[in-house]
Scaffold this motif. Structure first.
Motif, PDB file in Angstrom:
ATOM      1  N   ARG A 307       0.835  -1.210   0.000  1.00 34.67           N
ATOM      2  CA  ARG A 307       0.000   0.000   0.000  1.00 34.67           C
ATOM      3  C   ARG A 307       0.869   1.259   0.000  1.00 34.67           C
ATOM      4  NH1 ARG A 307      -5.882  -0.503   0.167  1.00 34.67           N
ATOM      5  NH2 ARG A 307      -6.190  -2.771   0.229  1.00 34.67           N
ATOM      6  N   PHE A 308       1.918   1.259   0.788  1.00 32.00           N
ATOM      7  CA  PHE A 308       2.801   2.420   0.841  1.00 32.00           C
ATOM      8  C   PHE A 308       3.571   2.571  -0.471  1.00 32.00           C
ATOM      9  CE2 PHE A 308       1.880   2.538   5.273  1.00 32.00           C
ATOM     10  CZ  PHE A 308       2.214   3.820   5.708  1.00 32.00           C
ATOM     11  N   SER A 309       3.965   1.461  -1.076  1.00 35.31           N
ATOM     12  CA  SER A 309       4.671   1.532  -2.358  1.00 35.31           C
ATOM     13  C   SER A 309       3.759   2.092  -3.448  1.00 35.31           C
ATOM     14  CB  SER A 309       5.165   0.135  -2.743  1.00 35.31           C
ATOM     15  OG  SER A 309       5.766   0.148  -4.025  1.00 35.31           O
ATOM     16  N   ASN A 310       2.506   1.648  -3.477  1.00 38.98           N
ATOM     17  CA  ASN A 310       1.548   2.183  -4.455  1.00 38.98           C
ATOM     18  C   ASN A 310       1.308   3.674  -4.252  1.00 38.98           C
ATOM     19  OD1 ASN A 310       1.268  -0.426  -5.416  1.00 38.98           O
ATOM     20  ND2 ASN A 310      -0.646  -0.814  -4.309  1.00 38.98           N
ATOM     21  N   TRP A 311       1.367   4.096  -3.017  1.00 34.87           N
ATOM     22  CA  TRP A 311       1.130   5.509  -2.695  1.00 34.87           C
ATOM     23  C   TRP A 311       2.320   6.376  -3.102  1.00 34.87           C
ATOM     24  CZ3 TRP A 311       2.840   7.751   2.442  1.00 34.87           C
ATOM     25  CH2 TRP A 311       2.496   9.091   2.544  1.00 34.87           C
ATOM     26  N   LEU A 312       3.521   5.940  -2.750  1.00 27.09           N
ATOM     27  CA  LEU A 312       4.707   6.764  -2.973  1.00 27.09           C
ATOM     28  C   LEU A 312       5.178   6.747  -4.426  1.00 27.09           C
ATOM     29  CD1 LEU A 312       6.694   5.784   0.258  1.00 27.09           C
ATOM     30  CD2 LEU A 312       5.462   7.919  -0.172  1.00 27.09           C
ATOM     31  N   GLU A 318       6.125   0.017 -13.599  1.00 26.25           N
ATOM     32  CA  GLU A 318       6.291  -1.300 -12.973  1.00 26.25           C
ATOM     33  C   GLU A 318       5.313  -1.483 -11.814  1.00 26.25           C
ATOM     34  OE1 GLU A 318      10.323  -1.774 -11.831  1.00 26.25           O
ATOM     35  OE2 GLU A 318      11.118  -1.678 -13.879  1.00 26.25           O
ATOM     36  N   VAL A 319       5.079  -0.406 -11.051  1.00 32.02           N
ATOM     37  CA  VAL A 319       4.146  -0.480  -9.929  1.00 32.02           C
ATOM     38  C   VAL A 319       2.709  -0.576 -10.438  1.00 32.02           C
ATOM     39  CG1 VAL A 319       3.308   0.719  -7.869  1.00 32.02           C
ATOM     40  CG2 VAL A 319       5.736   0.794  -8.457  1.00 32.02           C
ATOM     41  N   ILE A 320       2.403   0.104 -11.535  1.00 31.96           N
ATOM     42  CA  ILE A 320       1.047   0.083 -12.089  1.00 31.96           C
ATOM     43  C   ILE A 320       0.681  -1.313 -12.586  1.00 31.96           C
ATOM     44  CG2 ILE A 320      -0.411   0.943 -13.961  1.00 31.96           C
ATOM     45  CD1 ILE A 320       1.062   3.591 -13.790  1.00 31.96           C
ATOM     46  N   ASP A 321       1.620  -1.982 -13.249  1.00 34.07           N
ATOM     47  CA  ASP A 321       1.319  -3.244 -13.924  1.00 34.07           C
ATOM     48  C   ASP A 321       1.388  -4.465 -13.016  1.00 34.07           C
ATOM     49  OD1 ASP A 321       0.952  -1.869 -16.281  1.00 34.07           O
ATOM     50  OD2 ASP A 321       3.037  -2.110 -16.922  1.00 34.07           O
ATOM     51  N   ARG A 322       2.023  -4.364 -11.872  1.00 33.87           N
ATOM     52  CA  ARG A 322       2.162  -5.559 -11.040  1.00 33.87           C
ATOM     53  C   ARG A 322       0.831  -5.903 -10.361  1.00 33.87           C
ATOM     54  NH1 ARG A 322       5.731  -2.919  -6.124  1.00 33.87           N
ATOM     55  NH2 ARG A 322       3.973  -1.938  -5.014  1.00 33.87           N
ATOM     56  N   ALA A 323       0.707  -7.163  -9.914  1.00 29.61           N
ATOM     57  CA  ALA A 323      -0.505  -7.598  -9.228  1.00 29.61           C
ATOM     58  C   ALA A 323      -0.672  -6.820  -7.925  1.00 29.61           C
ATOM     59  CB  ALA A 323      -0.428  -9.091  -8.924  1.00 29.61           C
ATOM     60  N   GLY A 324      -1.864  -6.275  -7.714  1.00 30.95           N
ATOM     61  CA  GLY A 324      -2.098  -5.470  -6.526  1.00 30.95           C
ATOM     62  C   GLY A 324      -1.391  -4.138  -6.557  1.00 30.95           C
ATOM     63  N   GLY A 325      -1.046  -3.680  -7.770  1.00 31.58           N
ATOM     64  CA  GLY A 325      -0.311  -2.426  -7.904  1.00 31.58           C
ATOM     65  C   GLY A 325      -1.213  -1.213  -7.859  1.00 31.58           C
TER      66      GLY A 325
END
Length: 470
Positions: A307-312, A318-325
């Motif tokens: 959740r923090f990685s998606n936020w920051l 890479e973050v957009i395309d990954r599962a749960g990104g």
């Protein structure tokens, strides 16, 4: 000898002071009636807004008006009017703004959910809007029952610890084998024919428990502590309750993978603790503990870390395309941007391309079609709702009612902040729902029960001895 003047009043005349007392009594009798008339006027306005929203959705998506769905929505109008009549009979002094605001928010949510159902071609009982209508009816009936049956809200104080136990049991239910579901977070309980989120009801039970507990222990919590940095800090033994609730909140995050509920319960307790004691040090300690817990959870738990990685780093491909990104977050932000200042118009945008646009991202869907002005209007409704609830608490004569009304109102405000902050990328996204708007029966029922409790408390706060003149 001069006779004394006759001071006897003619029969049937009253003194000026008597006339003044009668006028004051009449004014006291008229005030509740004025409050209910004001509520009725606001309800009529809410019905017009909600009906217009649904009609615009139909015109924007189908080019014609479907009278059948408007008829079903009319059944909700009948239930709301029934609740208004119940308030006239059983809670004449209740706040006149709470019910209309809840009505208009619920109607706007149904209109947007209906719009998304049309886009994805969902109909009948499979449609989220149909289910939302059914849950709204159940929620309003439940609120009516609370207003009628709970004549004196102070009776809840007797069952403080029972409500505390019930709240804990409700939070534990989703992790019991056989009851939980295979959702992203263990917050749902399946009973076969339907599923619900026990955490939504748990927040009400825990609010009652916190209010009763703080009334009983306020003396020790406000005891003199250590003076440091211009503030009086509590003694170590008084920190026990705060640390226990903090650990419970972390337990919810760890066991249920539910960052939102853990943050909501801890924030509600800190807010009620501050109202009970008036000590700023409790707020500072609470904020420090919340920040420490969030940091620790982000480092230890992959769910929270994601959740923090998606936020920051939301716009990283890479973050957009990954599962749960962060695909959902980015789509919601683009949808809000597409709405601009005045929106695309109801039925004219594409909110359905955002995952869970009818529940988690209902605010982004409304923002796309109503624009920034529409979002501000919705946030203003929440602000007025919260301010009326806090005003009810501050005007209360007993500490229990004051804490309960404040705690319930702050819970709605905090939930709105968590969801709006997550959708707009101010804070990490959590799994909570936007009160009254989002699809979800458990949340809708819980929020309407909060409405009923606030109405009951406000009636008790405003009630005065009524003089009957005959």
């Amino acid at each position: 000898m001069t006779a004394a003047p006759n001071t006897t009043k003619p029969s049937g005349q009253d003194s000026p002071s008597t006339d003044t007392a009668v006028l004051r009594a009449l004014r006291r009798i008229r005030v509740p009636q004025t409050q209910r008339n004001r509520e009725l006027f606001l309800l009529i306005f809410a019905f017009l807004v909600n009906g217009s929203a649904i009609a615009l959705v139909q015109l924007g998506t189908m080019g014609a008006i479907d009278a059948a769905f408007l008829f079903y929505c009319g059944a909700l109008i009948v239930l709301v009017l029934a609740m208004h009549i119940v308030l006239r009979l059983f809670a004449r002094d209740a706040d006149p703004f709470v019910l209309p605001i809840a009505t208009i928010l619920t109607g706007l949510g149904i209109a947007m959910i209906y719009r998304i159902d049309i886009a994805v071609e969902l109909g009948g009982w499979d449609a989220y809007s149909t289910k939302q209508l059914a849950w709204a009816a159940i929620a309003i009936v439940g609120a009516i029952a609370i207003v009628i049956l709970l004549r004196n809200y102070r009776v809840l104080f007797r069952y403080t610890y029972i409500f505390g136990l019930a709240g804990i049991v409700l939070l534990i239910l989703p992790i019991i084998p056989g009851l939980g579901t295979d959702a992203n977070a263990d917050v749902w309980v399946s009973l076969g024919f339907f599923s619900f989120q026990p955490g939504e009801l748990a927040k009400i039970s825990l609010a009652i428990f916190f209010a009763g507990y703080l009334v009983r222990t306020r003396e020790s919590l406000t005891a003199v502590g250590t003076r440091f940095l211009g503030m009086t800090w509590p003694r170590a033994r008084e920190l026990g309750p705060l640390l226990v609730i903090w650990l419970i909140s972390l337990g919810i995050i760890v066991l249920q993978r539910d960052l939102g509920t853990g943050l909501l319960i801890f924030g509600m307790f800190v807010a009620m603790l501050y109202v009970a004691t008036g000590k700023t040090s409790w707020v500072i300690i609470g904020v420090v503990l919340a920040a420490a817990g969030a940091f620790l959870a982000s480092r230890v738990l992959p769910y929270v870390g994601g959740r923090f990685s998606n936020w920051l780093d939301a716009f990283n491909p890479e973050v957009i395309d990954r599962a749960g990104g962060s695909y959902q977050l980015v789509q919601g932000i683009f949808g809000l941007a597409q709405g601009g200042l005045v929106g695309t118009g109801l039925g004219q945008g594409r909110p359905y391309i955002t995952p869970l646009s009818q529940s988690d991202y209902i605010l982004a869907s409304l923002g796309e079609e109503l624009g920034l002005i529409g979002v501000f209007a919705i946030l203003c409704l929440y602000m007025v709702f919260t301010s009326r609830g806090i005003r009810i608490g501050l005007a209360g004569q007993d500490d229990f009612g004051k804490l309960l009304a404040t705690g319930l109102s702050f819970t709605i405000a905090l939930q709105v902040f968590i969801m709006v902050g997550g959708v707009t990328r101010i804070i990490p996204l959590t799994g909570l729902t936007t009160p009254f708007l989002a699809a979800g029966g458990s949340s809708l029922v819980a929020n309407w029960l909060i409405v009923a409790l606030l109405l009951r408390i406000s009636d008790a706060v405003r009630s005065r001895p009524r003089v009957v003149i005959g």
